[in-house]
Design a protein around this motif. Structure first.
Motif, PDB file in Angstrom:
ATOM      1  N   VAL A 274       0.862  -1.020   0.004  1.00  0.00           N
ATOM      2  CA  VAL A 274       0.001   0.069  -0.105  1.00  0.00           C
ATOM      3  C   VAL A 274       0.995   1.365   0.027  1.00  0.00           C
ATOM      4  N   GLY A 275       0.476   2.417  -0.874  1.00  0.00           N
ATOM      5  CA  GLY A 275       1.086   3.452  -0.847  1.00  0.00           C
ATOM      6  C   GLY A 275       0.264   4.595  -1.005  1.00  0.00           C
ATOM      7  N   THR A 276       0.624   5.846  -0.625  1.00  0.00           N
ATOM      8  CA  THR A 276      -0.277   7.135  -0.790  1.00  0.00           C
ATOM      9  C   THR A 276       0.168   8.195  -1.867  1.00  0.00           C
ATOM     10  N   ILE A 277      -0.720   8.532  -2.440  1.00  0.00           N
ATOM     11  CA  ILE A 277      -0.004   9.829  -3.617  1.00  0.00           C
ATOM     12  C   ILE A 277      -0.675  10.914  -2.786  1.00  0.00           C
ATOM     13  N   PRO A 278       0.247  11.491  -2.462  1.00  0.00           N
ATOM     14  CA  PRO A 278       0.047  13.042  -1.656  1.00  0.00           C
ATOM     15  C   PRO A 278      -0.664  14.049  -2.527  1.00  0.00           C
ATOM     16  N   ALA A 279      -1.629  14.644  -1.743  1.00  0.00           N
ATOM     17  CA  ALA A 279      -2.692  15.683  -2.621  1.00  0.00           C
ATOM     18  C   ALA A 279      -1.711  16.587  -3.212  1.00  0.00           C
ATOM     19  N   ALA A 280      -0.586  17.113  -2.649  1.00  0.00           N
ATOM     20  CA  ALA A 280       0.240  18.030  -3.459  1.00  0.00           C
ATOM     21  C   ALA A 280       0.834  17.668  -4.603  1.00  0.00           C
ATOM     22  N   THR A 281       0.982  16.245  -4.972  1.00  0.00           N
ATOM     23  CA  THR A 281       1.539  15.698  -6.127  1.00  0.00           C
ATOM     24  C   THR A 281       0.904  16.423  -7.371  1.00  0.00           C
ATOM     25  N   TYR A 282      -0.491  16.230  -7.405  1.00  0.00           N
ATOM     26  CA  TYR A 282      -1.046  16.511  -8.738  1.00  0.00           C
ATOM     27  C   TYR A 282      -2.327  17.638  -8.083  1.00  0.00           C
ATOM     28  N   GLY A 283      -2.298  18.068  -6.975  1.00  0.00           N
ATOM     29  CA  GLY A 283      -3.200  18.977  -6.463  1.00  0.00           C
ATOM     30  C   GLY A 283      -4.507  18.691  -6.588  1.00  0.00           C
ATOM     31  N   THR A 284      -4.591  17.363  -5.943  1.00  0.00           N
ATOM     32  CA  THR A 284      -6.020  16.741  -5.873  1.00  0.00           C
ATOM     33  C   THR A 284      -6.507  16.917  -4.308  1.00  0.00           C
ATOM     34  N   PRO A 285      -8.094  16.873  -4.385  1.00  0.00           N
ATOM     35  CA  PRO A 285      -8.761  17.179  -2.976  1.00  0.00           C
ATOM     36  C   PRO A 285      -8.054  16.803  -1.711  1.00  0.00           C
ATOM     37  N   ALA A 286      -7.645  15.428  -1.863  1.00  0.00           N
ATOM     38  CA  ALA A 286      -7.133  14.679  -1.010  1.00  0.00           C
ATOM     39  C   ALA A 286      -5.967  13.747  -1.303  1.00  0.00           C
ATOM     40  N   GLU A 287      -5.210  13.123  -0.405  1.00  0.00           N
ATOM     41  CA  GLU A 287      -4.412  12.154  -0.720  1.00  0.00           C
ATOM     42  C   GLU A 287      -5.086  11.017  -1.458  1.00  0.00           C
ATOM     43  N   VAL A 288      -4.514  10.214  -2.228  1.00  0.00           N
ATOM     44  CA  VAL A 288      -5.084   9.073  -2.789  1.00  0.00           C
ATOM     45  C   VAL A 288      -4.359   7.596  -2.520  1.00  0.00           C
ATOM     46  N   ARG A 289      -4.928   6.665  -1.993  1.00  0.00           N
ATOM     47  CA  ARG A 289      -4.298   5.263  -1.412  1.00  0.00           C
ATOM     48  C   ARG A 289      -4.262   4.489  -2.730  1.00  0.00           C
ATOM     49  N   THR A 290      -3.106   3.898  -2.937  1.00  0.00           N
ATOM     50  CA  THR A 290      -3.043   2.864  -4.109  1.00  0.00           C
ATOM     51  C   THR A 290      -2.038   1.842  -3.844  1.00  0.00           C
ATOM     52  N   ILE A 291      -1.667   1.236  -4.737  1.00  0.00           N
ATOM     53  CA  ILE A 291      -0.833  -0.091  -4.585  1.00  0.00           C
ATOM     54  C   ILE A 291       0.502   0.230  -5.415  1.00  0.00           C
ATOM     55  N   VAL A 292       1.666   0.278  -4.660  1.00  0.00           N
ATOM     56  CA  VAL A 292       2.970   0.484  -5.196  1.00  0.00           C
ATOM     57  C   VAL A 292       3.849  -0.626  -5.246  1.00  0.00           C
ATOM     58  N   VAL A 293       4.986  -0.520  -6.248  1.00  0.00           N
ATOM     59  CA  VAL A 293       5.804  -1.548  -6.333  1.00  0.00           C
ATOM     60  C   VAL A 293       7.123  -0.860  -6.799  1.00  0.00           C
ATOM     61  N   PRO A 294       8.228  -1.444  -6.313  1.00  0.00           N
ATOM     62  CA  PRO A 294       9.622  -0.827  -6.358  1.00  0.00           C
ATOM     63  C   PRO A 294      10.016  -0.849  -7.892  1.00  0.00           C
ATOM     64  N   ASN A 295      10.939   0.094  -8.216  1.00  0.00           N
ATOM     65  CA  ASN A 295      11.765   0.088  -9.596  1.00  0.00           C
ATOM     66  C   ASN A 295      13.092  -0.500  -9.406  1.00  0.00           C
ATOM     67  N   LEU A 296      13.653  -1.261 -10.443  1.00  0.00           N
ATOM     68  CA  LEU A 296      14.807  -1.624 -10.584  1.00  0.00           C
ATOM     69  C   LEU A 296      15.476  -1.074 -11.830  1.00  0.00           C
ATOM     70  N   LEU A 297      16.913  -1.124 -11.782  1.00  0.00           N
ATOM     71  CA  LEU A 297      17.786  -0.776 -12.934  1.00  0.00           C
ATOM     72  C   LEU A 297      18.440  -2.173 -13.188  1.00  0.00           C
ATOM     73  N   LEU A 298      18.219  -2.630 -14.434  1.00  0.00           N
ATOM     74  CA  LEU A 298      18.753  -4.091 -14.831  1.00  0.00           C
ATOM     75  C   LEU A 298      19.829  -4.172 -15.850  1.00  0.00           C
ATOM     76  N   VAL A 299      20.748  -4.820 -15.571  1.00  0.00           N
ATOM     77  CA  VAL A 299      21.678  -5.244 -16.568  1.00  0.00           C
ATOM     78  C   VAL A 299      21.664  -6.751 -16.786  1.00  0.00           C
ATOM     79  N   LYS A 300      22.205  -7.109 -17.906  1.00  0.00           N
ATOM     80  CA  LYS A 300      22.526  -8.396 -18.450  1.00  0.00           C
ATOM     81  C   LYS A 300      23.441  -9.062 -17.351  1.00  0.00           C
TER      82      LYS A 300
END
Length: 339
Positions: A253-279
């Protein structure tokens, strides 16, 4: 173009697929694979690499271009890096393994599928390793307020963009739809569009909803919320988390802060990390140099996109089940010791 480069280009033209071994794939004066031995974090001159990013209005693309510039700068041009727009995670891994690129951005769930040979990789484990964990992707599900959609299950029969073909967004979109009891192939009018076309479709009313997995802020979504604020809204998809974690425990679970896009309130959502990959067989000294550049030039990456603020030595090694490349491990050990 020198004779060696011409020769490679000629071989590629007749279908031997060697173009990626020079330039984009990261070959360096004949030293093409990691043969073991000590890692010195030194590379010769005229090493050229390609970086696979994502959609032009997404964070991968913004950070990938900035990273390429900083790699070139911090190595005084010994490593000449360039970034390319792509369909993102699945395609990136496929082209990384094929030798078209030396570095690829990927969602951690897609990368986990790759090393296990699951999902889009058809039972074939892919020889990829991690350079570093970088920042968190937020699953951003947006609907037109006039479409009457209040949940993912409510997308049945609607025109829904599930992201570019072979992207990490498409993987997550399909999993969310299935978690909501829908068949992505038949229960929605699927639009497999990149973010630019998706945003255009939301603006002109030809799309009812879309999925996007990206860092904060994603430029394309900033554009949409700026121009069409009263016509669109975010969905809270966290009720589907339990089902998503059955597929891959990396989801949180993660939260998109209201300030990110100027939404009326924060948005709860699902998050996943990013990786940089190489062979897996990429030269360890080159990987060490690339990893050092990621952290040495972090302030410059933050100027390209705020998502880079999450890049941290404390989390860099958290790439399981994707193994960390030994060149990256050397760089991270040195950086941690010097801190």
């Amino acid at each position: 173009m020198n004779r060696a480069t011409k020769a490679v280009a000629t071989l590629a033209a007749v279908g031997l697929g060697l173009a990626g071994l020079v330039g984009c794939g990261g070959r360096q004066d004949g030293a093409s694979t990691d043969a073991g031995g000590d890692v010195t974090c030194e590379v010769g001159a005229d090493t050229r690499i390609g970086i696979a990013t994502g959609n032009a209005t997404g964070v991968y693309f913004a950070l990938g271009n900035a990273y390429a510039e900083q790699v070139t700068t911090t190595t005084d041009g010994k490593v000449k890096a360039s970034a390319a727009e792509t369909g993102a995670s699945v395609q990136n891994i496929q082209q990384l393994v094929a030798g078209s690129y030396a570095v690829a951005f990927s969602l951690a769930d897609t990368a986990a599928d790759a090393v296990a040979g699951k999902g889009s990789f058809n039972g074939q484990a892919q020889p990829v390793q991690a350079l570093s964990r970088i920042y968190t992707n937020y699953t951003q599900v947006v609907v037109r307020t006039g479409a009457g959609i209040t949940s993912v299950a409510g997308m049945k029969g609607k025109r829904v963009s599930t992201g570019s073909p072979k992207s990490g967004t498409e993987v997550i979109a399909h999993r969310l739809l299935q978690a909501a009891g829908l068949d992505p192939a038949s229960d929605i009018q699927a639009q497999r569009l990149d973010l630019t076309k998706t945003v255009d479709g939301m603006k002109d009313g030809s799309i009812d909803a879309f999925f996007w997995s990206g860092g904060l802020p994603t430029p394309g979504i900033t554009d949409l919320l700026t121009t069409s604020r009263d016509q669109v809204a975010f969905l809270d998809i966290t009720p589907l988390l339990a089902e998503m974690k059955k597929v891959n425990p990396v989801y949180e679970v993660g939260t998109i802060p209201a300030a990110t896009y100027g939404t009326p309130a924060e948005v709860r959502t699902i998050v996943v990390p990013n990786l940089l990959l190489v062979k897996s067989d990429l030269d360890a000294n080159l990987v060490c140099v690339l990893t050092r550049a990621l952290f040495d030039r972090k302030p410059q990456l933050e100027q390209a996109n705020a998502a880079a603020r999450e890049i941290s030595l404390e989390t860099a090694r958290n790439t399981d089940p994707v193994p960390l490349h030994r060149g990256a491990r050397k760089a991270l050990d040195d950086l941690t010791e010097a801190k």
